[in-house]
Design a protein around this motif. Sequence first.
Motif, PDB file in Angstrom:
ATOM      1  N   PHE A 155      -4.559  -7.060   8.073  1.00 43.61           N
ATOM      2  CA  PHE A 155      -3.476  -7.858   8.630  1.00 43.61           C
ATOM      3  C   PHE A 155      -4.059  -8.873   9.608  1.00 43.61           C
ATOM      4  O   PHE A 155      -5.118  -8.641  10.210  1.00 43.61           O
ATOM      5  CB  PHE A 155      -2.487  -6.973   9.402  1.00 43.61           C
ATOM      6  CG  PHE A 155      -1.577  -6.150   8.545  1.00 43.61           C
ATOM      7  CD1 PHE A 155      -0.335  -6.633   8.158  1.00 43.61           C
ATOM      8  CD2 PHE A 155      -1.930  -4.874   8.141  1.00 43.61           C
ATOM      9  CE1 PHE A 155       0.535  -5.868   7.393  1.00 43.61           C
ATOM     10  CE2 PHE A 155      -1.077  -4.093   7.373  1.00 43.61           C
ATOM     11  CZ  PHE A 155       0.158  -4.595   6.995  1.00 43.61           C
TER      12      PHE A 155
ATOM     13  N   THR B 140       1.440  -5.455   0.686  1.00 39.37           N
ATOM     14  CA  THR B 140       1.042  -4.061   0.867  1.00 39.37           C
ATOM     15  C   THR B 140       1.446  -3.228  -0.346  1.00 39.37           C
ATOM     16  O   THR B 140       0.745  -2.277  -0.711  1.00 39.37           O
ATOM     17  CB  THR B 140       1.693  -3.490   2.131  1.00 39.37           C
ATOM     18  OG1 THR B 140       3.117  -3.714   2.087  1.00 39.37           O
ATOM     19  CG2 THR B 140       1.121  -4.137   3.374  1.00 39.37           C
TER      20      THR B 140
ATOM     21  N   ALA C  51      -5.120  -3.464  11.725  1.00 46.12           N
ATOM     22  CA  ALA C  51      -3.893  -4.013  12.306  1.00 46.12           C
ATOM     23  C   ALA C  51      -4.168  -4.656  13.657  1.00 46.12           C
ATOM     24  O   ALA C  51      -3.226  -4.919  14.410  1.00 46.12           O
ATOM     25  CB  ALA C  51      -2.842  -2.923  12.447  1.00 46.12           C
TER      26      ALA C  51
ATOM     27  N   ALA D  49       4.565  -3.040  15.889  1.00 47.56           N
ATOM     28  CA  ALA D  49       5.059  -3.272  14.524  1.00 47.56           C
ATOM     29  C   ALA D  49       4.348  -2.282  13.606  1.00 47.56           C
ATOM     30  O   ALA D  49       3.117  -2.240  13.573  1.00 47.56           O
ATOM     31  CB  ALA D  49       4.789  -4.704  14.082  1.00 47.56           C
TER      32      ALA D  49
ATOM     33  N   VAL E  33       2.679  -0.662  10.487  1.00 53.75           N
ATOM     34  CA  VAL E  33       2.045  -1.190   9.275  1.00 53.75           C
ATOM     35  C   VAL E  33       2.720  -0.644   8.021  1.00 53.75           C
ATOM     36  O   VAL E  33       3.001  -1.389   7.081  1.00 53.75           O
ATOM     37  CB  VAL E  33       0.533  -0.890   9.256  1.00 53.75           C
ATOM     38  CG1 VAL E  33      -0.197  -1.715  10.287  1.00 53.75           C
ATOM     39  CG2 VAL E  33       0.230   0.593   9.433  1.00 53.75           C
TER      40      VAL E  33
ATOM     41  N   THR F 187      -5.511   3.825  10.624  1.00 51.34           N
ATOM     42  CA  THR F 187      -5.239   2.480  11.132  1.00 51.34           C
ATOM     43  C   THR F 187      -5.382   2.448  12.645  1.00 51.34           C
ATOM     44  O   THR F 187      -5.160   3.463  13.321  1.00 51.34           O
ATOM     45  CB  THR F 187      -3.831   1.997  10.740  1.00 51.34           C
ATOM     46  OG1 THR F 187      -3.633   0.659  11.213  1.00 51.34           O
ATOM     47  CG2 THR F 187      -2.744   2.895  11.301  1.00 51.34           C
TER      48      THR F 187
ATOM     49  N   SER G 214       6.299  -4.276   9.800  1.00 52.37           N
ATOM     50  CA  SER G 214       5.033  -4.998   9.969  1.00 52.37           C
ATOM     51  C   SER G 214       5.245  -6.486  10.199  1.00 52.37           C
ATOM     52  O   SER G 214       4.555  -7.106  11.030  1.00 52.37           O
ATOM     53  CB  SER G 214       4.136  -4.780   8.745  1.00 52.37           C
ATOM     54  OG  SER G 214       4.760  -5.254   7.561  1.00 52.37           O
TER      55      SER G 214
ATOM     56  N   LEU H  39       2.926  -8.846  12.282  1.00 50.97           N
ATOM     57  CA  LEU H  39       1.707  -8.910  11.471  1.00 50.97           C
ATOM     58  C   LEU H  39       1.948  -9.667  10.170  1.00 50.97           C
ATOM     59  O   LEU H  39       3.062  -9.669   9.634  1.00 50.97           O
ATOM     60  CB  LEU H  39       1.226  -7.492  11.128  1.00 50.97           C
ATOM     61  CG  LEU H  39       0.803  -6.596  12.293  1.00 50.97           C
ATOM     62  CD1 LEU H  39       0.803  -5.134  11.848  1.00 50.97           C
ATOM     63  CD2 LEU H  39      -0.574  -7.002  12.793  1.00 50.97           C
TER      64      LEU H  39
ATOM     65  N   PHE I 205       0.257  -9.608   6.338  1.00 53.65           N
ATOM     66  CA  PHE I 205      -0.702  -8.969   5.436  1.00 53.65           C
ATOM     67  C   PHE I 205      -1.413 -10.030   4.604  1.00 53.65           C
ATOM     68  O   PHE I 205      -0.763 -10.912   4.037  1.00 53.65           O
ATOM     69  CB  PHE I 205       0.005  -7.978   4.513  1.00 53.65           C
ATOM     70  CG  PHE I 205      -0.943  -7.242   3.611  1.00 53.65           C
ATOM     71  CD1 PHE I 205      -1.832  -6.318   4.119  1.00 53.65           C
ATOM     72  CD2 PHE I 205      -0.959  -7.502   2.247  1.00 53.65           C
ATOM     73  CE1 PHE I 205      -2.721  -5.643   3.298  1.00 53.65           C
ATOM     74  CE2 PHE I 205      -1.838  -6.832   1.410  1.00 53.65           C
ATOM     75  CZ  PHE I 205      -2.726  -5.907   1.942  1.00 53.65           C
TER      76      PHE I 205
END
Length: 238
Positions: free
Chosen positions: A55, A74, A91, A97, A99, A118, A145, A149, A151
């Motif tokens: 991320f 994801t 992350a 947030a 994942v 993670t 996420s 974040l 991905f």
Amino acid sequence: MALTQDARAVLEQITTATLTTILLKKGLRNVWIRGAMPLRDDRTRLVGEAFTLRFVPAREDLATPASWASPISTRAAIEAMPEGCIAVIDAMGIADAGVFGDILCARMAKRGVTAMITDGVVRDLGGVLDTGLPVWCRGAAAPPSVAGLTFVGWQETVGCGGVAVIPGDVIVADRDGAVVIPQALLDEVVSEAPAQEKLEGWIIDEVGRGAVLPGLYPMNAETLARYEAWLETEEGKA
């Protein structure tokens, strides 16, 4: 060296603390993934090859619920995970947030993924625990996420908890956290680890018998001679 069943069986008996000592002797100091601790404290030691996910910070035009249907998502990454791997998710240490939540963890468990590691957090904590997927992380947060974040891909070199992780590196995770063994050093670590574990077990026994630490840990010549004599006796019993 690939992670064979024999290598896996050896590493399942070796603590992450011992592994960090072995790797330190080989010049590797940065192998413990910061922030990744077991969601359950009763987890057995798990071993697997790293399957990496990455991320980056959220960007509003990319980090949207619609992105979950993208070919780079994801969801797509989970479908590419081989059975027995350990998912390692970079992350960036972001803790507000999640994942993955319960649905994605349930799918990973169904696919036979060994564990998820993670430096971030999960969401839907109760549901994640119910999936039975072993998880090492920083904790839990309600937002998805995309709230913090974006991905961007899988199976590339990542930085998780301040540690460089390359796909195929071997991950060992227990109650002390998760340690990364570079694939190129796997055979050396597997061959040396049982002896290191046996040595430290003997030292613990000596402490239990009242031995003082100077000369015992680290060993002086006299203690080393006693240990080698004990080893010969043990090998004779075998």
